[in-house]
Design an enzyme around this catalytic site. Structure first.
Site, PDB file in Angstrom:
ATOM      1  N   GLY A  58      36.495  37.199  42.116  1.00 31.71           N
ATOM      2  CA  GLY A  58      37.011  38.117  41.309  1.00 31.71           C
ATOM      3  C   GLY A  58      35.500  38.438  40.430  1.00 31.71           C
ATOM      4  O   GLY A  58      34.298  37.391  40.104  1.00 31.71           O
ATOM      5  N   SER A  59      35.381  39.155  39.632  1.00 27.91           N
ATOM      6  CA  SER A  59      33.588  39.354  39.265  1.00 27.91           C
ATOM      7  C   SER A  59      33.284  38.771  37.849  1.00 27.91           C
ATOM      8  O   SER A  59      34.784  37.905  37.676  1.00 27.91           O
ATOM      9  CB  SER A  59      33.438  40.900  38.495  1.00 27.91           C
ATOM     10  OG  SER A  59      33.000  41.682  39.682  1.00 27.91           O
ATOM     11  N   GLY A  60      32.536  38.575  36.990  1.00 25.02           N
ATOM     12  CA  GLY A  60      32.472  37.766  35.379  1.00 25.02           C
ATOM     13  C   GLY A  60      31.889  36.445  35.735  1.00 25.02           C
ATOM     14  O   GLY A  60      31.739  35.380  34.777  1.00 25.02           O
ATOM     15  N   HIS A  61      31.414  36.151  37.325  1.00 22.80           N
ATOM     16  CA  HIS A  61      31.182  34.666  37.255  1.00 22.80           C
ATOM     17  C   HIS A  61      29.050  35.026  37.856  1.00 22.80           C
ATOM     18  O   HIS A  61      29.129  34.363  38.546  1.00 22.80           O
ATOM     19  CB  HIS A  61      31.792  34.368  38.912  1.00 22.80           C
ATOM     20  CG  HIS A  61      33.253  34.276  38.657  1.00 22.80           C
ATOM     21  ND1 HIS A  61      33.607  33.218  37.297  1.00 22.80           N
ATOM     22  CD2 HIS A  61      33.880  34.423  39.032  1.00 22.80           C
ATOM     23  CE1 HIS A  61      35.119  33.075  37.934  1.00 22.80           C
ATOM     24  NE2 HIS A  61      34.884  33.695  39.102  1.00 22.80           N
ATOM     25  N   LYS A 116      36.132  31.196  47.824  1.00 20.57           N
ATOM     26  CA  LYS A 116      36.534  29.932  47.746  1.00 20.57           C
ATOM     27  C   LYS A 116      38.619  29.893  47.344  1.00 20.57           C
ATOM     28  O   LYS A 116      38.935  30.198  47.732  1.00 20.57           O
ATOM     29  CB  LYS A 116      36.336  30.478  45.922  1.00 20.57           C
ATOM     30  CG  LYS A 116      34.637  30.477  45.828  1.00 20.57           C
ATOM     31  CD  LYS A 116      34.295  30.425  44.233  1.00 20.57           C
ATOM     32  CE  LYS A 116      34.611  32.358  43.386  1.00 20.57           C
ATOM     33  NZ  LYS A 116      34.530  32.699  44.119  1.00 20.57           N
ATOM     34  N   ASP A 174      42.907  34.540  46.547  1.00 18.88           N
ATOM     35  CA  ASP A 174      41.317  35.178  47.591  1.00 18.88           C
ATOM     36  C   ASP A 174      41.495  35.044  48.553  1.00 18.88           C
ATOM     37  O   ASP A 174      41.427  35.284  49.960  1.00 18.88           O
ATOM     38  CB  ASP A 174      39.854  34.638  46.902  1.00 18.88           C
ATOM     39  CG  ASP A 174      39.724  34.787  45.432  1.00 18.88           C
ATOM     40  OD1 ASP A 174      40.166  35.519  45.116  1.00 18.88           O
ATOM     41  OD2 ASP A 174      38.317  34.143  45.659  1.00 18.88           O
ATOM     42  N   HIS A 214      37.492  29.456  35.670  1.00 20.01           N
ATOM     43  CA  HIS A 214      37.962  31.448  34.566  1.00 20.01           C
ATOM     44  C   HIS A 214      39.594  31.113  33.451  1.00 20.01           C
ATOM     45  O   HIS A 214      39.756  31.332  32.797  1.00 20.01           O
ATOM     46  CB  HIS A 214      39.773  31.304  35.775  1.00 20.01           C
ATOM     47  CG  HIS A 214      39.214  32.009  37.545  1.00 20.01           C
ATOM     48  ND1 HIS A 214      39.439  30.751  37.799  1.00 20.01           N
ATOM     49  CD2 HIS A 214      39.335  33.676  37.938  1.00 20.01           C
ATOM     50  CE1 HIS A 214      38.694  31.813  38.995  1.00 20.01           C
ATOM     51  NE2 HIS A 214      38.492  32.182  38.930  1.00 20.01           N
TER      52      HIS A 214
END
Length: 333
Positions: free
Chosen positions: A54-57, A105, A110, A219
């Protein structure tokens, strides 16, 4: 919600496009399906390393595409797993004939999507191996996982396995090294504040002005305990102790240490944490031989930090020190 965005639905595409425009010498960007590839890929005869999530990391994972690290990264929507089409097309774009290693991860989406992508690629004659990263000692199961979460240790796996691949190691050897790193790295994080996913528009969870959460996930998943805010030295000890104990580190051993910001923490505060971490390890007779301090795997604008320790030896240190040139990590070049 105050964010530097245009449209919620365009956040990830525009950020990915911006990464490509900022670093055209290192990466190239493909938007349908979305992936970031090494600019000179495919490199013939080299094992291709691919990760994603996921994006945001950020800078994980797109910021680690380049020489000596990843060949491609697949960004999902914010805090949402990428889909198999992304991994398949990314693999085809960077496969140099020596096989593909997925670095995954440990989050349910995922794992499932990378597994499906591996099956599709195998059916087309591309050999694929996968290494799971599950380094978070805070909780055994969470909202998103069966087993431990994959967090900061992912950076170590991508760097060290990437160095082995860059040096021409075989798929078997790159997989072995990636597993060694995954088995010998542990992490734990904490939060002072929540973060706000653009599509949701409100904080993921609520923390009082005088509260913190120990063991939080990247998250915003719940941690071990919510408690009153403590001084930085006490917080550092709460994070470092379980990591050291879970690794079984003994006096005389060496580690690579990372104090990681969650996106909204000033570097000044991260150095305060590192100062205490160094003192704790020194008191236990454990030597920090390399370190990272800064934002390497974040959670949007969350305030907080995480500590990761990798048990180090000559092989892993040699690969750690090998040249790397990516948008977010660079040395030796």
């Amino acid at each position: 919600m105050k964010k530097l965005i245009n449209r919620v639905e365009a956040v990830v595409d525009e950020a990915t496009e911006g990464l490509g425009l900022a670093h055209p010498d290192l990466v190239r960007v493909h938007l349908e399906p979305r992936y970031v590839a090494r600019a000179d890929a495919p490199v013939q005869g080299k094992v291709a390393l691919i990760s994603g999530g996921g994006s945001g990391h950020e800078p994980l994972h797109g910021g680690y595409v380049g020489r000596g690290m990843l060949d491609a990264a697949c960004p999902g929507e914010v805090f949402t797993s990428p889909v198999p089409d992304q991994m398949v097309e990314a693999a085809k774009a960077v496969h140099g004939g020596a096989g593909v290693l997925f670095i995954v991860k440990n989050y349910t989406g995922d794992v499932m999507n990378f597994e499906l992508a591996a099956e599709l690629l195998q059916a087309e004659g591309i050999e694929v191996r996968s290494v799971l990263v599950a380094d978070d000692v805070a909780v055994e199961d969470s909202l998103y996982t069966a087993g431990r979460r994959g967090v900061g240790g992912t950076v170590f796996v991508e760097k060290i396995a990437g160095a082995a691949a860059e040096a021409g190691a075989s798929l078997d050897e790159v997989e072995r090294i990636a597993r060694r790193v995954s088995e010998n790295v542990r992490s734990m994080g904490m939060a002072l504040t929540s973060c706000t996913v653009p599509a949701k528009g409100s904080p993921t969870f609520e923390l009082g002005e005088d509260e913190m959460e120990i063991g939080i996930g990247i998250h915003g998943e719940p941690g071990r305990e919510r408690m009153k805010l403590r001084p930085a030295d006490e917080i550092t000890a709460m994070l470092a102790g379980p990591v050291i104990d879970d690794l079984g580190l003994q006096a005389g051993e060496q580690v690579i240490a990372m104090v990681n910001g969650m996106g909204g923490t000033p570097l000044m505060e991260l150095y305060i944490v590192y100062r205490q971490l160094a003192q704790i390890l020194k008191q236990r007779g454990i030597a920090i031989v390399r370190n990272l301090v800064g934002n390497y795997i974040t959670s949007l604008e969350m305030q907080g930090c995480s500590i990761s320790l990798l048990r180090a030896d000559d092989e892993l240190l040699r690969l750690w020190d090998a040249p790397v040139h990516t948008p977010a990590l660079r040395w030796g070049v």
